[in-house]
Write a protein that holds these residues in place. Sequence first.
Motif, PDB file in Angstrom:
ATOM      1  N   ALA A 189       0.838  -1.189   0.000  1.00 12.05           N
ATOM      2  CA  ALA A 189       0.000   0.000   0.000  1.00 12.05           C
ATOM      3  C   ALA A 189       0.878   1.245   0.000  1.00 12.05           C
ATOM      4  O   ALA A 189       1.971   1.257   0.594  1.00 12.05           O
ATOM      5  N   PHE A 190       0.388   2.285  -0.679  1.00 12.00           N
ATOM      6  CA  PHE A 190       1.088   3.562  -0.761  1.00 12.00           C
ATOM      7  C   PHE A 190       0.083   4.687  -0.533  1.00 12.00           C
ATOM      8  O   PHE A 190      -1.027   4.665  -1.078  1.00 12.00           O
ATOM      9  N   THR A 191       0.478   5.676   0.241  1.00  9.16           N
ATOM     10  CA  THR A 191      -0.354   6.851   0.481  1.00  9.16           C
ATOM     11  C   THR A 191       0.491   8.099   0.302  1.00  9.16           C
ATOM     12  O   THR A 191       1.603   8.186   0.828  1.00  9.16           O
ATOM     13  N   THR A 192      -0.037   9.071  -0.455  1.00 12.94           N
ATOM     14  CA  THR A 192       0.672  10.321  -0.694  1.00 12.94           C
ATOM     15  C   THR A 192      -0.286  11.483  -0.526  1.00 12.94           C
ATOM     16  O   THR A 192      -1.406  11.465  -1.047  1.00 12.94           O
ATOM     17  N   VAL A 193       0.154  12.516   0.207  1.00 16.86           N
ATOM     18  CA  VAL A 193      -0.592  13.761   0.361  1.00 16.86           C
ATOM     19  C   VAL A 193       0.337  14.897  -0.041  1.00 16.86           C
ATOM     20  O   VAL A 193       1.469  14.985   0.467  1.00 16.86           O
ATOM     21  N   SER A 194      -0.116  15.764  -0.974  1.00 15.54           N
ATOM     22  CA  SER A 194       0.768  16.805  -1.514  1.00 15.54           C
ATOM     23  C   SER A 194       0.024  18.130  -1.609  1.00 15.54           C
ATOM     24  O   SER A 194      -0.705  18.365  -2.572  1.00 15.54           O
ATOM     25  N   PRO A 195       0.176  19.005  -0.635  1.00 16.38           N
ATOM     26  CA  PRO A 195      -0.375  20.359  -0.771  1.00 16.38           C
ATOM     27  C   PRO A 195       0.637  21.309  -1.410  1.00 16.38           C
ATOM     28  O   PRO A 195       1.852  21.132  -1.278  1.00 16.38           O
ATOM     29  N   ARG A 196       0.110  22.306  -2.119  1.00 15.18           N
ATOM     30  CA  ARG A 196       0.946  23.345  -2.721  1.00 15.18           C
ATOM     31  C   ARG A 196       0.254  24.692  -2.551  1.00 15.18           C
ATOM     32  O   ARG A 196      -0.957  24.803  -2.763  1.00 15.18           O
ATOM     33  N   ILE A 197       1.027  25.716  -2.212  1.00 16.32           N
ATOM     34  CA  ILE A 197       0.510  27.069  -2.055  1.00 16.32           C
ATOM     35  C   ILE A 197       1.372  28.016  -2.872  1.00 16.32           C
ATOM     36  O   ILE A 197       2.609  27.966  -2.810  1.00 16.32           O
ATOM     37  N   ASP A 198       0.717  28.881  -3.652  1.00 13.45           N
ATOM     38  CA  ASP A 198       1.393  29.938  -4.400  1.00 13.45           C
ATOM     39  C   ASP A 198       0.910  31.276  -3.855  1.00 13.45           C
ATOM     40  O   ASP A 198      -0.311  31.500  -3.728  1.00 13.45           O
ATOM     41  N   TYR A 199       1.863  32.163  -3.550  1.00 14.11           N
ATOM     42  CA  TYR A 199       1.499  33.446  -2.939  1.00 14.11           C
ATOM     43  C   TYR A 199       2.294  34.560  -3.596  1.00 14.11           C
ATOM     44  O   TYR A 199       3.521  34.467  -3.764  1.00 14.11           O
ATOM     45  N   GLN A 200       1.585  35.632  -3.990  1.00 12.11           N
ATOM     46  CA  GLN A 200       2.225  36.787  -4.584  1.00 12.11           C
ATOM     47  C   GLN A 200       2.647  37.725  -3.462  1.00 12.11           C
ATOM     48  O   GLN A 200       1.832  38.426  -2.865  1.00 12.11           O
ATOM     49  N   LEU A 201       3.954  37.735  -3.180  1.00  7.90           N
ATOM     50  CA  LEU A 201       4.471  38.564  -2.097  1.00  7.90           C
ATOM     51  C   LEU A 201       4.360  40.040  -2.430  1.00  7.90           C
ATOM     52  O   LEU A 201       4.091  40.874  -1.565  1.00  7.90           O
ATOM     53  N   SER A 202       4.619  40.387  -3.674  1.00  9.74           N
ATOM     54  CA  SER A 202       4.518  41.760  -4.139  1.00  9.74           C
ATOM     55  C   SER A 202       4.279  41.717  -5.638  1.00  9.74           C
ATOM     56  O   SER A 202       4.105  40.642  -6.225  1.00  9.74           O
ATOM     57  N   THR A 203       4.303  42.878  -6.278  1.00  9.61           N
ATOM     58  CA  THR A 203       4.062  42.918  -7.713  1.00  9.61           C
ATOM     59  C   THR A 203       5.058  42.052  -8.470  1.00  9.61           C
ATOM     60  O   THR A 203       4.711  41.403  -9.464  1.00  9.61           O
ATOM     61  N   ASN A 204       6.290  42.006  -7.994  1.00  9.76           N
ATOM     62  CA  ASN A 204       7.357  41.311  -8.715  1.00  9.76           C
ATOM     63  C   ASN A 204       7.899  40.094  -7.982  1.00  9.76           C
ATOM     64  O   ASN A 204       8.950  39.583  -8.360  1.00  9.76           O
ATOM     65  N   ASN A 205       7.251  39.650  -6.928  1.00  9.69           N
ATOM     66  CA  ASN A 205       7.759  38.521  -6.145  1.00  9.69           C
ATOM     67  C   ASN A 205       6.661  37.501  -5.915  1.00  9.69           C
ATOM     68  O   ASN A 205       5.547  37.851  -5.518  1.00  9.69           O
ATOM     69  N   THR A 206       6.983  36.236  -6.175  1.00 14.99           N
ATOM     70  CA  THR A 206       6.041  35.141  -5.997  1.00 14.99           C
ATOM     71  C   THR A 206       6.697  34.038  -5.173  1.00 14.99           C
ATOM     72  O   THR A 206       7.869  33.694  -5.393  1.00 14.99           O
ATOM     73  N   LEU A 207       5.949  33.473  -4.236  1.00 14.61           N
ATOM     74  CA  LEU A 207       6.443  32.386  -3.389  1.00 14.61           C
ATOM     75  C   LEU A 207       5.612  31.141  -3.641  1.00 14.61           C
ATOM     76  O   LEU A 207       4.379  31.189  -3.632  1.00 14.61           O
ATOM     77  N   THR A 208       6.283  30.006  -3.869  1.00 12.00           N
ATOM     78  CA  THR A 208       5.620  28.720  -4.066  1.00 12.00           C
ATOM     79  C   THR A 208       6.150  27.731  -3.030  1.00 12.00           C
ATOM     80  O   THR A 208       7.367  27.565  -2.900  1.00 12.00           O
ATOM     81  N   VAL A 209       5.254  27.080  -2.327  1.00 18.46           N
ATOM     82  CA  VAL A 209       5.629  26.071  -1.328  1.00 18.46           C
ATOM     83  C   VAL A 209       4.857  24.792  -1.635  1.00 18.46           C
ATOM     84  O   VAL A 209       3.620  24.817  -1.731  1.00 18.46           O
ATOM     85  N   ARG A 210       5.583  23.695  -1.795  1.00 17.95           N
ATOM     86  CA  ARG A 210       4.954  22.393  -2.049  1.00 17.95           C
ATOM     87  C   ARG A 210       5.524  21.380  -1.079  1.00 17.95           C
ATOM     88  O   ARG A 210       6.736  21.348  -0.838  1.00 17.95           O
ATOM     89  N   PHE A 211       4.657  20.531  -0.530  1.00 20.43           N
ATOM     90  CA  PHE A 211       5.075  19.539   0.461  1.00 20.43           C
ATOM     91  C   PHE A 211       4.483  18.185   0.085  1.00 20.43           C
ATOM     92  O   PHE A 211       3.336  18.097  -0.364  1.00 20.43           O
TER      93      PHE A 211
END
Length: 1001
Positions: A286-308
Amino acid sequence: MNLAAQTPTGGVRGVLSDDSGAVIPAANVSITGEAVSKTVQTQADGTFSVVGLAPGQYTVAVAYPGFAPFSKAVRVGAAAVQMSIQLAVSAEKQEVTVQAEAGPSVSTEADNNASSIVIKGEDLEALPDDPDDLSDALQALAGPGAGPSGGQIFIDGFSGGQLPPKESIREIRVNQNPFSSEYDHLGFGRIEILTKPGTDKLHGSLSLNDSDAIFDSRNPLAANKPDYSNRMISANLGGSFTHKASFFLDFNRRDITDNAITHATYVDPTTLAVSAIGTAVVSPTAFTTVSPRIDYQLSTNNTLTVRFEDRFNWRDNAGLGGTNLPPPFTSDLAYNTSGDGQNLMITEDAVLSARVVNETRFQFARNYTASLGNEIPTISVAGAFVTGGNGRGDTHDTSGHFELQNLTSVVHGTHQIKFGVRARRDGDQSNQPSGFNGSFSFLGGLAPELTAANTVVTDTNGNPITENLTSIGQYIRFLSLQAAGFSAAQIQALGGGPSRFSIQSGLAYASMVRYDVAPYVQDDWKLKPNLTLSLGLRYEWQTLVSDHRDVAPRLGFAWAPGTAKNGRQKTVIRGGAGLFYDRIGLGDFETAYLNNGINQLQYTVYNPTFYTNDVPPLSSLNAGQNATFLVDPKLRADYSMQAAIGVERQLPRNSTAAVYYTYNRSDHLAQTVPINAPEPGTYDPLEPLSATNGVFPYGYGAGNRFEYESGGYMRQRMLMVNFNTRFSPRVSLFGNYSLNYAHDLPSTPTDPYDFALDYGRSNLDRRHNFLLVGSVTGPKGLRVAPFISLRSGQPYDVLAGTDLYGTTLVNARAAFASGAQCSGFTGTNVVLSGDTVCSPAGNFTTAYNVANPTNLVPRNYLTMPGLVSVNMRVYRVFGFGAARGNQSQSNRGGGGWGGGGDGHGPPGGGPGGMRGMGGPGMGGMFGGSTEHRFNLTLGVNFVNILNHFNPGGYQGVITSPYFLEATSVNTGFGGGPFQGGGMAGSTANNRRIEFQSRFTF
């Protein structure tokens, strides 16, 4: 010059895609205004960039076949205008009939080589949903150009981590820009996977895949067909928290009632009856995987992506299969395993100026595996069966991977410059008591001929008459003499005792850390509109080795001769060359640390006069029987020098074709060399290894010494022909053929004093290879996605099955026995007569002069049958509910926080090589869809639909009862890795039918 007095300039950057989010390459984007008119072509990832514009009012326009024209007024200031352009499919019926989607094209862009494969949208449906099958399919796509190490997979730009579920994948790229210095491995074989970001609206899907043995064919090497099932549930949800933040959550669970297939010959210890064992035992996992991802615009020219990613898995009845005997036979080989893993990936994109984009990536990955076995001695009858204990003990391993990258992309005139650095830390904490139980091996070989009374038969001079026993014959003699009451020493003298006994003791735990750093710089210079020159340089450094000269230059060019027609080049000549290094892992160093003659002792006893119930204390074994492992002080990373030249041609009806010739030279490949083997001509293989049997360079008391060296090399030549077509809105096909020649040295030499003796056909030398992947839409919306792989057979060795060189290894090849006669040989059977074997493949012998082997069988002399793997998915999408709302043209155009959904640009797009956080209008990301809000996909996936028997390995040991027979089945999707072996898919069946359903909204 007064720089401050200069007129500031701006620019326009962005990404071009269709309304499903699929990027459109090689399209012309025009910018007019302020007495300026410029036209640029989008790159393979859909990005475009126009710089050097004076402040003012401009019009951005795009016209592309099959799509409605796009035009938007923008005001350019001192900073660059960021745009995400999505083209709507033309409403004119005749245009939709001719071209509903952008087709493949050729261009001189560095990352638009026609030999690459880009799979997205509906084309992803040609790939299997099962992660194991998907891994095999991607390795099959990588092909023979991946080199000796196979294809390397990058997940969102990271080199570490596990393959994500297909539901999380938005795009796959194979073999793109093969000579870029941004990557360490061979470009022909690089696999890049981009995962799905969130969207502006709530989207999601729920999938159920089910496969059951009742619909499948059994493994042809198994006599029975036990229960088998593979049930997978996948779900994902994507949307936005606010206008600056989006999310994507994926869940995947697989429950597999798998099988372990045994293909062995068994000897009953009581009756001595010999029987073939072809049986399958249930091995659930058996295999189980959970993968959330969040993308956030810090400012007009900055973007943050977090994936787990968080993963859990377990498996029962591991250790069975092959020649390992399952219950109810006397065997304690089975054991259970469990594991878990975590993977954190963080990416920050920053638009520093109109010309400069920076990206920082950080990754931490952890993997843990554990298995609890026993320490019962193992009994191995070579090529026939293995019984006894598994010798696993308390095995567990924890690995950790840290990776930090910083990449910068600069547009300067006609130059697109990329530079950056990657730093990694890999650690491993391992407890491996394998081999602490002891193992008895019956290898067969020459033995005295016995009478019915178990006495030695002699000739007229009183000398013993010998015969060649198979491993089973030796084991049967052992059992019969044991039943007759002979002692272990007497049995050994009569040729029935085990060939050798091996055991380890001492320290089982090791902990190692490796660091490596790799800075690089790349310049894609557009010398002319029809000529691009790519210059790159990479330097790699790592700990644990003394060699720090790993400089890797790269060169590439793309030239379109003549003048472009309709703004598009029709022919491109593309070539390149580069040096590619492979980093050295921790495994060899851990082994050398443990088996250094102090921390852990590894003994090998020839012709032991004891058995499982009377193993002597290790203190009674002499040092000459101990094995130690060393790392060569001159050990260095292996490298491949690869060069390619080819012609790419734009064909009518949205099709391209390309022909490439590549040459690959790999040097300093890893080898394990027995450096204390007896000198040639001083060792008698009919006698046990001892102080009086052989002259040893370090003396017999130094034991068996194995050194990890960098002496291997490979030479490979390939001719590759591929085509890519969307000649109809209903058809998308990619095909590839390669003619491949490869020769190399094996990882362990047969004769440690003559490496050249082994230079011959490589395991990669599979001469002809063809692959066809695609998607076809038929009547009533029925869609067919074929994945067809055809390959020549893999070569394999003809082996003697015994130690002829005194190395304790059994990798010696047999010799030709020209003119030999074997009683009972019909030309189609295999007959063993003395030290000679007569077979349909030729006559072979184990008796030859190892000091001067003039009749030695060449390496990889024989070839397995070829592979025919026809896989096909048939499915249909049913839409219902309200029609999806179409955004206005102005909303599709400029600005916004989206990255166009191409995964290659900061918010609003930017220079290639960066990733964005998605964008509006990405309904196509969630599988097959219609114009309706809700969609239900029903399909059937056929794996090896022709039920063709594809061997996974062949027995090459001439004394084995299975000589020239298949020992396993290649059940990998599409044939799996080109290098052979390592198939991730289940071996339970030969043909598998999988039912699939997916609901999306």
